[in-house]
Write a protein that holds these residues in place. Structure first.
Motif, PDB file in Angstrom:
ATOM      1  N   ALA A  37      -6.071  -2.638  10.153  1.00  0.00           N
ATOM      2  CA  ALA A  37      -5.427  -1.340   9.942  1.00  0.00           C
ATOM      3  C   ALA A  37      -4.475  -1.020  11.090  1.00  0.00           C
ATOM      4  O   ALA A  37      -3.346  -0.557  10.878  1.00  0.00           O
ATOM      5  N   ILE A  38      -4.902  -1.275  12.322  1.00  0.00           N
ATOM      6  CA  ILE A  38      -4.066  -1.003  13.495  1.00  0.00           C
ATOM      7  C   ILE A  38      -2.787  -1.834  13.448  1.00  0.00           C
ATOM      8  O   ILE A  38      -1.696  -1.336  13.742  1.00  0.00           O
ATOM      9  N   VAL A  39      -2.919  -3.086  13.073  1.00  0.00           N
ATOM     10  CA  VAL A  39      -1.743  -3.966  12.972  1.00  0.00           C
ATOM     11  C   VAL A  39      -0.775  -3.437  11.915  1.00  0.00           C
ATOM     12  O   VAL A  39       0.452  -3.390  12.138  1.00  0.00           O
ATOM     13  N   CYS A  40      -1.302  -3.029  10.778  1.00  0.00           N
ATOM     14  CA  CYS A  40      -0.450  -2.505   9.700  1.00  0.00           C
ATOM     15  C   CYS A  40       0.274  -1.232  10.135  1.00  0.00           C
ATOM     16  O   CYS A  40       1.489  -1.081   9.899  1.00  0.00           O
ATOM     17  N   PHE A  41      -0.444  -0.320  10.775  1.00  0.00           N
ATOM     18  CA  PHE A  41       0.168   0.930  11.206  1.00  0.00           C
ATOM     19  C   PHE A  41       1.171   0.701  12.332  1.00  0.00           C
ATOM     20  O   PHE A  41       2.194   1.390  12.412  1.00  0.00           O
ATOM     21  N   ALA A  42       0.877  -0.263  13.212  1.00  0.00           N
ATOM     22  CA  ALA A  42       1.807  -0.590  14.298  1.00  0.00           C
ATOM     23  C   ALA A  42       3.117  -1.126  13.726  1.00  0.00           C
ATOM     24  O   ALA A  42       4.212  -0.757  14.180  1.00  0.00           O
ATOM     25  N   THR A  90      -7.458  -0.957   4.321  1.00  0.00           N
ATOM     26  CA  THR A  90      -8.363  -1.582   5.295  1.00  0.00           C
ATOM     27  C   THR A  90      -9.090  -0.540   6.132  1.00  0.00           C
ATOM     28  O   THR A  90     -10.257  -0.744   6.504  1.00  0.00           O
ATOM     29  N   LEU A  91      -8.443   0.585   6.434  1.00  0.00           N
ATOM     30  CA  LEU A  91      -9.119   1.649   7.170  1.00  0.00           C
ATOM     31  C   LEU A  91     -10.267   2.222   6.341  1.00  0.00           C
ATOM     32  O   LEU A  91     -11.372   2.446   6.863  1.00  0.00           O
ATOM     33  N   ALA A  92     -10.017   2.461   5.062  1.00  0.00           N
ATOM     34  CA  ALA A  92     -11.064   2.981   4.185  1.00  0.00           C
ATOM     35  C   ALA A  92     -12.245   2.015   4.103  1.00  0.00           C
ATOM     36  O   ALA A  92     -13.415   2.428   4.182  1.00  0.00           O
ATOM     37  N   MET A  93     -11.949   0.731   3.977  1.00  0.00           N
ATOM     38  CA  MET A  93     -13.014  -0.268   3.885  1.00  0.00           C
ATOM     39  C   MET A  93     -13.783  -0.367   5.205  1.00  0.00           C
ATOM     40  O   MET A  93     -15.002  -0.528   5.219  1.00  0.00           O
ATOM     41  N   GLY A  94     -13.058  -0.258   6.322  1.00  0.00           N
ATOM     42  CA  GLY A  94     -13.713  -0.314   7.615  1.00  0.00           C
ATOM     43  C   GLY A  94     -14.628   0.870   7.856  1.00  0.00           C
ATOM     44  O   GLY A  94     -15.747   0.719   8.369  1.00  0.00           O
ATOM     45  N   LEU A  95     -14.192   2.056   7.480  1.00  0.00           N
ATOM     46  CA  LEU A  95     -15.022   3.251   7.637  1.00  0.00           C
ATOM     47  C   LEU A  95     -16.266   3.160   6.754  1.00  0.00           C
ATOM     48  O   LEU A  95     -17.364   3.571   7.159  1.00  0.00           O
ATOM     49  N   TYR A  96     -16.095   2.618   5.567  1.00  0.00           N
ATOM     50  CA  TYR A  96     -17.247   2.457   4.672  1.00  0.00           C
ATOM     51  C   TYR A  96     -18.249   1.465   5.268  1.00  0.00           C
ATOM     52  O   TYR A  96     -19.458   1.705   5.229  1.00  0.00           O
ATOM     53  N   ARG A  97     -17.759   0.365   5.816  1.00  0.00           N
ATOM     54  CA  ARG A  97     -18.641  -0.627   6.434  1.00  0.00           C
ATOM     55  C   ARG A  97     -19.294  -0.084   7.695  1.00  0.00           C
ATOM     56  O   ARG A  97     -20.329  -0.588   8.131  1.00  0.00           O
ATOM     57  N   ASN A  98     -18.700   0.958   8.266  1.00  0.00           N
ATOM     58  CA  ASN A  98     -19.252   1.595   9.464  1.00  0.00           C
ATOM     59  C   ASN A  98     -20.255   2.687   9.105  1.00  0.00           C
ATOM     60  O   ASN A  98     -20.592   3.532   9.917  1.00  0.00           O
ATOM     61  N   LEU A 110     -12.166   7.375  -1.007  1.00  0.00           N
ATOM     62  CA  LEU A 110     -11.591   7.110  -2.328  1.00  0.00           C
ATOM     63  C   LEU A 110     -10.154   7.616  -2.402  1.00  0.00           C
ATOM     64  O   LEU A 110      -9.272   6.942  -2.960  1.00  0.00           O
ATOM     65  N   LEU A 111      -9.902   8.761  -1.799  1.00  0.00           N
ATOM     66  CA  LEU A 111      -8.552   9.318  -1.797  1.00  0.00           C
ATOM     67  C   LEU A 111      -7.605   8.472  -0.944  1.00  0.00           C
ATOM     68  O   LEU A 111      -6.410   8.367  -1.247  1.00  0.00           O
ATOM     69  N   LEU A 112      -8.123   7.860   0.121  1.00  0.00           N
ATOM     70  CA  LEU A 112      -7.301   6.940   0.902  1.00  0.00           C
ATOM     71  C   LEU A 112      -6.894   5.737   0.050  1.00  0.00           C
ATOM     72  O   LEU A 112      -5.755   5.251   0.148  1.00  0.00           O
ATOM     73  N   VAL A 113      -7.813   5.274  -0.775  1.00  0.00           N
ATOM     74  CA  VAL A 113      -7.514   4.155  -1.672  1.00  0.00           C
ATOM     75  C   VAL A 113      -6.475   4.576  -2.714  1.00  0.00           C
ATOM     76  O   VAL A 113      -5.556   3.808  -3.040  1.00  0.00           O
ATOM     77  N   VAL A 114      -6.606   5.798  -3.235  1.00  0.00           N
ATOM     78  CA  VAL A 114      -5.630   6.316  -4.204  1.00  0.00           C
ATOM     79  C   VAL A 114      -4.237   6.353  -3.573  1.00  0.00           C
ATOM     80  O   VAL A 114      -3.237   5.944  -4.186  1.00  0.00           O
ATOM     81  N   ALA A 115      -4.161   6.848  -2.331  1.00  0.00           N
ATOM     82  CA  ALA A 115      -2.880   6.889  -1.621  1.00  0.00           C
ATOM     83  C   ALA A 115      -2.346   5.488  -1.382  1.00  0.00           C
ATOM     84  O   ALA A 115      -1.129   5.249  -1.445  1.00  0.00           O
ATOM     85  N   SER A 116      -3.249   4.547  -1.123  1.00  0.00           N
ATOM     86  CA  SER A 116      -2.847   3.155  -0.913  1.00  0.00           C
ATOM     87  C   SER A 116      -2.166   2.602  -2.164  1.00  0.00           C
ATOM     88  O   SER A 116      -1.122   1.941  -2.080  1.00  0.00           O
ATOM     89  N   ILE A 117      -2.736   2.886  -3.310  1.00  0.00           N
ATOM     90  CA  ILE A 117      -2.140   2.441  -4.579  1.00  0.00           C
ATOM     91  C   ILE A 117      -0.802   3.136  -4.813  1.00  0.00           C
ATOM     92  O   ILE A 117       0.183   2.532  -5.238  1.00  0.00           O
TER      93      ILE A 117
END
Length: 228
Positions: A37-42, A90-98, A110-117
């Motif tokens: 996620a950091i790489v993508c945002f950078a 990836t941020l949404a998936m990472g937070l879920y795994r955390n 889920l809303l982060l995933v919607v925005a991703s789409i």
């Protein structure tokens, strides 16, 4: 064949070790997602900065950042949308795994995933620049813009709210809410300047900068939390 391999009951010590191993794998996966996620945002931040240098003909005060997708170097803006999409996912998936898995957290993720789409849709269908005829592509882009902004606004609020329900994130609540307040302020300023003669382009950039601040802060906090 099944009868030859009966289920083995783990002893208390073995059960603790097994749970610790599962926890380590989960944290390792969360760290990997946070890094991605950091790489993508950078990349997104750098690409947007470069576009401001490459397209000085687009006055920041009177152009949304989406306008960079039209004309020269438009492909860079297209990759911006795609990188942001991957970053949110990836941020949404990472937070879920955390272990951010409360009802409020899940709705926010889920809303982060919607925005991703939605960002992928924005990448496929470029906007119409000011003064140009309206097109089907521009109309679809405008609709995806509304979905993206709405989803991101609600996601940042819900995810920040969920931090209070998770011990590892509780100390981060104040920072999260401060950055969320900036995002909401950016949205309000953006809405109030959507008139001819107003610096709506600058308001758009303020909103994006506030969003970047929240995304980077949460991503780095996730990375640190996953390594503790």
């Amino acid at each position: 064949m099944v009868g030859k391999f009966p289920n083995k009951k783990l002893k208390p010590g073995e059960l603790i070790v097994a749970r610790e191993n599962v926890g380590q794998v989960s944290r390792s996966t969360a760290a990997a997602f946070a890094t991605a996620a950091i790489v993508c945002f950078a990349y997104s931040a750098l690409a947007l900065l470069v576009l401001h240098l490459l397209r000085p003909d687009y006055a920041p005060a009177t152009n949304f950042i989406s306008n960079y997708a039209v004309g020269r170097y438009g492909w860079i803006m297209t990759t911006w949308f795609l990188a942001m999409s991957c970053g949110l996912l990836t941020l949404a998936m990472g937070l879920y795994r955390n272990d951010l898995r409360s009802v409020v957290a899940r709705l926010g993720l889920l809303l982060l995933v919607v925005a991703s789409i939605g960002l992928v849709v924005s990448a496929i269908y470029p906007t119409d620049v000011p003064g140009a005829p309206s097109t089907r592509s521009g109309d679809i882009h405008d609709m995806s813009f509304l979905v993206n902004v709405g989803s991101i606004l609600m996601a940042t609020v819900l995810v920040s709210l969920s931090f209070g329900n998770h011990l590892a994130w509780r100390s981060y609540r104040r920072t999260a809410w401060t950055l969320t307040a900036l995002i909401l302020l950016g949205f309000a300023v953006q809405f109030l300047t959507l008139h001819k003669g107003m610096p709506y382009g600058l308001a758009n950039r303020f909103f994006v900068v506030a969003l970047f601040a929240w995304l980077f802060a949460v991503s780095f906090r996730l990375l640190a939390s996953s390594r503790e």
